[in-house]
Write a protein that holds these residues in place. Structure first.
Motif, PDB file in Angstrom:
ATOM      1  N   ASP A   1       0.927  -1.254  -0.003  1.00  0.00           N
ATOM      2  CA  ASP A   1      -0.033   0.047   0.080  1.00  0.00           C
ATOM      3  C   ASP A   1       0.869   1.384   0.120  1.00  0.00           C
TER       4      ASP A   1
ATOM      5  N   GLU B   1       2.449   1.599  -3.218  1.00  0.00           N
ATOM      6  CA  GLU B   1       1.782   1.875  -4.304  1.00  0.00           C
ATOM      7  C   GLU B   1       1.350   3.646  -4.299  1.00  0.00           C
TER       8      GLU B   1
ATOM      9  N   LEU C   1       2.128   0.147 -12.087  1.00  0.00           N
ATOM     10  CA  LEU C   1       1.252  -0.038 -10.945  1.00  0.00           C
ATOM     11  C   LEU C   1       0.011  -1.271 -11.226  1.00  0.00           C
ATOM     12  N   ALA C   2       0.072  -1.546 -12.471  1.00  0.00           N
ATOM     13  CA  ALA C   2      -0.714  -2.745 -12.565  1.00  0.00           C
ATOM     14  C   ALA C   2      -0.012  -3.927 -12.178  1.00  0.00           C
TER      15      ALA C   2
ATOM     16  N   LYS D   1      -0.595  -3.948  -8.496  1.00  0.00           N
ATOM     17  CA  LYS D   1      -1.842  -4.280  -7.969  1.00  0.00           C
ATOM     18  C   LYS D   1      -1.947  -5.709  -8.074  1.00  0.00           C
TER      19      LYS D   1
ATOM     20  N   GLY E   1      -0.617  -7.440  -5.122  1.00  0.00           N
ATOM     21  CA  GLY E   1      -1.465  -7.133  -4.122  1.00  0.00           C
ATOM     22  C   GLY E   1      -2.758  -8.147  -4.100  1.00  0.00           C
ATOM     23  N   ARG E   2      -3.097  -8.525  -5.338  1.00  0.00           N
ATOM     24  CA  ARG E   2      -4.269  -9.388  -5.214  1.00  0.00           C
ATOM     25  C   ARG E   2      -3.820 -10.862  -4.798  1.00  0.00           C
TER      26      ARG E   2
END
Length: 524
Positions: A316, A319, A332-333, A336, A339-340
């Motif tokens: 977090d 990001e 960024l993708a 993420k 993160g998933r």
């Protein structure tokens, strides 16, 4: 022992094996007694007829034969008197023979009237009366023979040949008539003896035939009773072999042939015991496996949960830094996506913790219909988003069930979600609640592609899943919850396609239902 088991179970056999064996033995004894009784009666009848012939008819025949011989001699001498050169000697012989004939008459009548009557049969008594009368008549017809002989030999001594011939003709006629009557009487005696002998022979043949038939019938009854007894006791061999199979580890209950006796009840009780032992063994094995998995899951989760939390927090922060420095969207993708994956790992760790910390159920007697309706209503938005609709069919007047509401709600929700996931194109899911025996059964039936037969038995194993992203713990946790309630969970192929999951929860005992339960109508 089996009778005691049946008594304790409140069910007494309609007929006992001991009673049947005793009845079979009684039938054999009765058949043997009939055969022996018939043999005794036949032997006594034969002995009576033999005694009647020996003590009654044979003495009569002997005495009558001697009398006939004496009478024949007298008749022969009378016929030769006209040509006799020494008539005086013939005179003395005839007087002696007449005296002897009187004695023979007395002896023959005694044999007839005393000896033959003593055998006491109706036929012998009738013969004795008739033959005695005939002997008396014959003897009376010769009562004047001595005077006739005196007159005859007086005429011969006086050389009155004409008078002598006249008297000889009269005496000869009387003597020959007496000889004829005795001959006729002897024929009757002989005929009676022949009839009695022939009747005894026919009776003996009938007795032998009847004895042979009775002996064969007794033998047949004995063979039939032996076969019946062997058939009665044959199931014991099956129970013995079944016990040996169980001792070797075969704990799969088998279907028992119904029999209304102690052996049938023993076989049924034995299979019930095998089923109970198999269930307890399976439950113990499952508990042991879940305990090991839970211990491992708790350890692994403890080791990775804190690092995952730190990684998530740092992701977090990273990001936010990347956004502040206007980092390209590709980076960024990628962040993420990481993160998933971290989120999925945290969700997986939560599942492991739920499995490891599944508490013991807190049982309360309640109506399961309300819980089913609430769970279906709770999952309704989720179903609507996937084009799925749950239809509930609830039976009237269901008995209360002992269950932990929170755990049962979790189990039902797992099964409903599993059914929804089996129908990606949407459709209708049937939820049925019925009472079966001593259980309340909840069936959740989807119309999906179904589960292949070769893997259906493994769907409740931990970490086994047919879905690409599944954890393989949902159905395992559901099964653990149902088993902890003393129930059973199974998966069956649904007729017409799809799968039917069956949850059976035991009915609450009467003492656990102190308060009346509200009635809930059928919902859909």
């Amino acid at each position: 022992m089996t009778t005691e088991i049946a008594r304790r179970a409140g069910v007494a056999p309609r007929t006992s094996v001991a009673g049947r064996v005793l009845a079979s033995f009684t039938v054999t004894v009765v058949a043997f007694a009939i055969t022996v009784g018939w043999s005794v009666v036949a032997q006594r009848t034969t002995a009576r007829h033999s005694d009647e012939l020996t003590r009654g008819y044979v003495p009569v025949a002997l005495k009558l034969g001697q009398l006939r011989a004496t009478q024949a001699t007298i008749s022969f001498l009378v016929d030769g008197i006209p040509n006799e050169r020494a008539p005086e000697s013939t005179h003395q012989v005839l007087l002696t023979l007449v005296s002897a004939r009187r004695t023979k008459f007395l002896e023959t009548r005694y044999a007839v009237e005393q000896g033959l009557s003593a055998v006491a049969s109706e036929t012998a008594t009738a013969f004795a009366a008739r033959w005695g009368a005939e002997l008396r008549a014959s003897e009376e017809s010769l009562s004047d023979d001595r005077a006739d002989f005196e007159r005859l030999f007086a005429a011969l001594g006086a050389a009155e040949r004409g008078e002598a011939l006249r008297v000889v003709s009269i005496v000869a006629a009387e003597e020959h008539e007496a000889e004829r009557r005795l001959h006729q009487l002897a024929d009757e005696v002989s005929l009676a003896m022949s009839d009695l002998t022939e009747d005894a022979r026919r009776r003996e043949q009938r007795s032998l035939l009847a004895l042979a038939v009775l002996a064969l019938l007794t033998l047949g009854v004995g063979v039939l009773v032996s076969w019946h007894t062997r058939k009665l006791l044959a199931p014991l061999q099956g129970v013995t072999e079944r016990a040996r199979a169980v001792a070797r580890g075969d704990l799969v209950p088998r279907e028992v042939v119904k029999a209304d006796d102690e052996i049938g009840q023993l076989a049924a009780s034995f299979e019930q015991m095998v089923g109970a032992v198999a269930g307890a063994q399976e439950k113990a094995l499952a508990n042991e496996r879940f305990a090991a998995i839970g211990k491992m899951a708790a350890h692994v989760t403890h080791e990775i949960r804190n690092p995952l939390s730190s990684i998530g927090l740092n992701l977090d922060l990273l990001e936010e830094e990347l956004v502040r420095h206007e980092t390209p969207d590709d980076a960024l993708a990628l962040l993420k996506a990481v993160g998933r994956e971290v989120g999925r790992l945290e969700l997986l760790s939560e599942e492991y913790l739920r499995l490891a910390r599944l508490p013991s159920p807190r049982m309360e007697a309640e109506d399961i219909r309300g819980v089913v309706a609430d769970v279906v209503e709770f999952a309704k938005p989720e179903f609507e988003r996937s084009g799925t609709r749950a239809v509930v069919h609830v039976a009237e007047a269901l008995p209360p069930v002992l269950f932990d509401e929170a755990q049962v709600r979790q189990a039902l929700l797992n099964l409903l979600r599993n059914a929804r996931e089996a129908m990606p194109a949407g459709g209708e899911i049937d939820v049925r609640v019925d009472a079966e025996g001593m259980s309340v059964v909840i069936r959740i039936e989807d119309r999906g592609g179904g589960i292949p037969d070769d893997i259906r038995s493994r769907v409740f194993d931990p970490f086994f899943s047919t879905k690409g992203e599944g954890t393989g713990l949902g159905l395992a946790i559901t099964r653990q919850i149902v088993l902890a309630h003393g129930g059973a969970l199974s998966a069956e192929a649904r007729e017409g396609g799809g799968t039917s999951f069956r949850v059976a929860l035991p009915i609450a005992p009467a003492r656990a239902t102190a308060m009346p339960l509200p009635r809930i109508g059928a919902a859909s």
